[in-house]
Design an enzyme around this catalytic site. Structure first.
Site, mmCIF file in Angstrom:
data_model
loop_
_atom_site.group_PDB
_atom_site.id
_atom_site.type_symbol
_atom_site.label_atom_id
_atom_site.label_comp_id
_atom_site.label_asym_id
_atom_site.label_seq_id
_atom_site.Cartn_x
_atom_site.Cartn_y
_atom_site.Cartn_z
ATOM 1 N N HIS A 6 0.834 -1.223 0.000
ATOM 2 C CA HIS A 6 0.000 0.000 0.000
ATOM 3 C C HIS A 6 0.858 1.258 0.000
ATOM 4 O O HIS A 6 0.454 2.300 0.525
ATOM 5 C CB HIS A 6 -0.951 0.033 1.206
ATOM 6 C CG HIS A 6 -1.691 -1.244 1.422
ATOM 7 N ND1 HIS A 6 -2.923 -1.500 0.865
ATOM 8 C CD2 HIS A 6 -1.355 -2.363 2.107
ATOM 9 C CE1 HIS A 6 -3.323 -2.714 1.219
ATOM 10 N NE2 HIS A 6 -2.378 -3.265 1.961
ATOM 11 N N SER B 22 13.738 20.596 -18.724
ATOM 12 C CA SER B 22 12.580 21.475 -18.871
ATOM 13 C C SER B 22 13.003 22.727 -19.614
ATOM 14 O O SER B 22 14.104 23.238 -19.409
ATOM 15 C CB SER B 22 12.047 21.839 -17.481
ATOM 16 O OG SER B 22 11.318 23.043 -17.542
ATOM 17 N N LYS C 43 15.721 21.025 -13.917
ATOM 18 C CA LYS C 43 14.978 19.767 -14.024
ATOM 19 C C LYS C 43 15.725 18.664 -14.746
ATOM 20 O O LYS C 43 16.390 18.870 -15.741
ATOM 21 C CB LYS C 43 13.635 19.995 -14.747
ATOM 22 C CG LYS C 43 12.626 20.800 -13.979
ATOM 23 C CD LYS C 43 12.221 20.201 -12.639
ATOM 24 C CE LYS C 43 11.435 18.929 -12.740
ATOM 25 N NZ LYS C 43 10.042 19.096 -13.045
ATOM 26 N N GLU D 104 8.418 7.600 -17.961
ATOM 27 C CA GLU D 104 7.010 8.032 -17.999
ATOM 28 C C GLU D 104 6.345 7.550 -19.288
ATOM 29 O O GLU D 104 5.176 7.157 -19.291
ATOM 30 C CB GLU D 104 6.921 9.557 -17.869
ATOM 31 C CG GLU D 104 7.317 10.030 -16.481
ATOM 32 C CD GLU D 104 7.460 11.541 -16.375
ATOM 33 O OE1 GLU D 104 7.112 12.262 -17.327
ATOM 34 O OE2 GLU D 104 7.932 11.998 -15.323
#
Ligand code: ARG
Length: 448
Positions: free
Chosen positions: A153, A284, A290, A297
């Site tokens: 969890h 970025s 970044k 992803e």
């Protein structure tokens, strides 16, 4: 528009919009090699059945090989890959090419070509999947001493070896690859269905060993053989093999998506368990600091695309009456996309896994959390004769007391501990708060 394979019966030209709407050459050209392989086998069948003379067989096969080994780019003047290959063959061998379609229809031709395409790509997925597993296993080995919090969890659960987390993904992929291999071997390369009713050629002629042709066409498959259809209506109608290919690729993509998600989480500043190599990240345009794990992803997101391909295809096929219907042409784009996407994912992941750097100190700093050893305290009491449920309740109260009063269990006095159970011995339980002791006390795992 080039000459149609079916033009004879028509006196009108096809409406240009219909022509545009129904053509598939812009994507099914990817079947060229497989379709040519089928045609070469079909030529052998025609030879055995007496429809072609031996020298015609050799001439036609040589020409087909030449087309198959040349650069095959889609020519939009053709309706589909089968028409373009027929046209190319006519350019090479003239009227002899008109005999190629004897006892054959694109309805069975497309099934054969798509089946070989699936077998070839399933094999590629298996090989690449195995290379990712190898990379995972090497990574696990190189970090075999790292112990980390195991999560359920997404909450701290119990200490586990990092190598077992990586091994868990290796095992998912192994199971996925088993299914990929089964899907490939289940595909039978049947011939002789014709358009729907079979052909006048005797079944025995359709038994052809295809390896020599596959080799010449550089199709990296061995053990290929064609066989006669047992039911021609089934052969032209069934797309179960497409559904299964979309299924096993979607399952593989699911495993990769989950692994990507763990790596994304582990690479955040909050976790800082792992560093993703810059070669696999992007930046970025606005925030100069970044370093984003975009490749992961994409892998996480692409699983959704593969599910879309699978469910979209099933929705197209459901409710289709026997036998061939043009709707079936819509299987190609999702099928190609699923394979191409998954193959890219596996290639990217193979390189990415090899360059992962785990932050041992940061990972192990998480192991100070006493809650990770609560279950070990339960087993301690169980070993002293306390019933599991009773022990669970005792340790639950102990944990609550520790949290409520801000006192570590480790630093509680014998008197404090005895309020929960007289079986607790300070010097004994202190040893339980050790990650190595905790992981090594689990004996159920039969590591390979
Ligand atoms: N391009 C078609 C497909 O991919 C095969 C052609 C069959 N066409 C026909 N009119 N019977 O399914």
């Amino acid at each position: 528009m080039s000459k149609k394979l079916w033009g004879g019966r028509f006196s009108k030209k096809t409406d240009p919009l219909v022509e545009e709407f129904t053509k598939s050459i812009h994507y099914d050209y990817k079947l060229a090699k497989y379709d040519i392989l089928g045609s070469i086998v079909h030529v052998e069948v025609l030879g055995k059945a007496g429809y072609l003379k031996p020298q015609e067989v050799s001439k036609m096969q040589a020409a087909l090989l030449k087309i198959g080994n040349g650069k095959f780019s889609p020519d939009m003047a053709h309706e589909d890959v089968h028409s373009q290959i027929q046209d190319s063959l006519e350019k090479q061998v003239g009227d002899l090419a008109l005999k190629l379609h004897t006892a054959r229809s694109r309805n069975d031709q497309v099934v054969f070509a798509t089946k070989v395409y699936c077998k070839d790509n399933l094999a590629k997925v298996a090989v690449l999947g195995e290379s990712v597993i190898d990379a995972l296993k090497s990574l696990a080995k190189a970090n075999s001493d790292i112990i980390m919090p195991g999560f359920t969890h997404m909450q701290h659960a119990q200490p586990v070896y990092l190598k077992d987390c990586l091994g868990a993904y290796a095992m998912m992929l192994e199971a996925g690859i088993d299914k990929v291999k089964i899907a490939a071997s289940d595909i039978k390369l049947t011939m002789g269905a014709g358009a729907v009713a079979g052909t006048p050629i005797e079944a025995k002629h359709y038994n052809v060993s295809m390896d020599k042709y596959a080799k010449k066409l550089k199709v990296g498959l061995t053990g290929l053989k064609s066989e006669p259809t047992k039911n021609s209506i089934y052969t032209v109608s069934d797309r179960g093999f497409v559904a299964e290919s979309l299924n096993v690729t979607a399952i593989m993509a699911t495993h990769l998506s989950r692994f990507a998600e763990d790596l994304i989480i582990w690479s955040t500043k909050e976790f800082d368990f792992v560093d993703i190599d810059e070669a696999f990240c992007t930046g970025s345009s606005l925030m100069p600091q970044k370093k984003n794990a975009d490749a992961l992803e994409m892998i996480r997101g692409c699983a959704g695309r593969l599910y879309g391909n699978r469910i979209g295809f099933l929705a197209v096929i459901k409710g289709l009456p026997l036998s061939y219907n043009r709707d079936m042409q819509l299987d190609k784009e999702p099928l190609f996309d699923s394979f191409e996407t998954l193959i890219k994912e596996l290639k990217v992941l193979k390189g990415l896994v090899k360059t992962l750097k785990f932050n041992k100190d940061k990972i192990e700093s998480q192991l100070d959390d006493e809650s990770l050893y609560a279950t070990d305290l339960v087993y301690y009491l169980v070993d002293k004769g306390v019933a599991f449920k009773t022990a669970h309740a005792i340790v639950g109260e102990l944990v609550k007391y520790s949290i409520d009063n801000g006192i570590e269990i480790k630093s509680m006095t014998p008197h404090e501990l005895s309020r929960f159970s007289d079986r607790f011995k300070n010097d004994e339980i202190i040893r339980l708060f050790d990650p190595k002791v905790s992981v090594e006390s689990k004996r159920s795992i039969k590591r390979g």
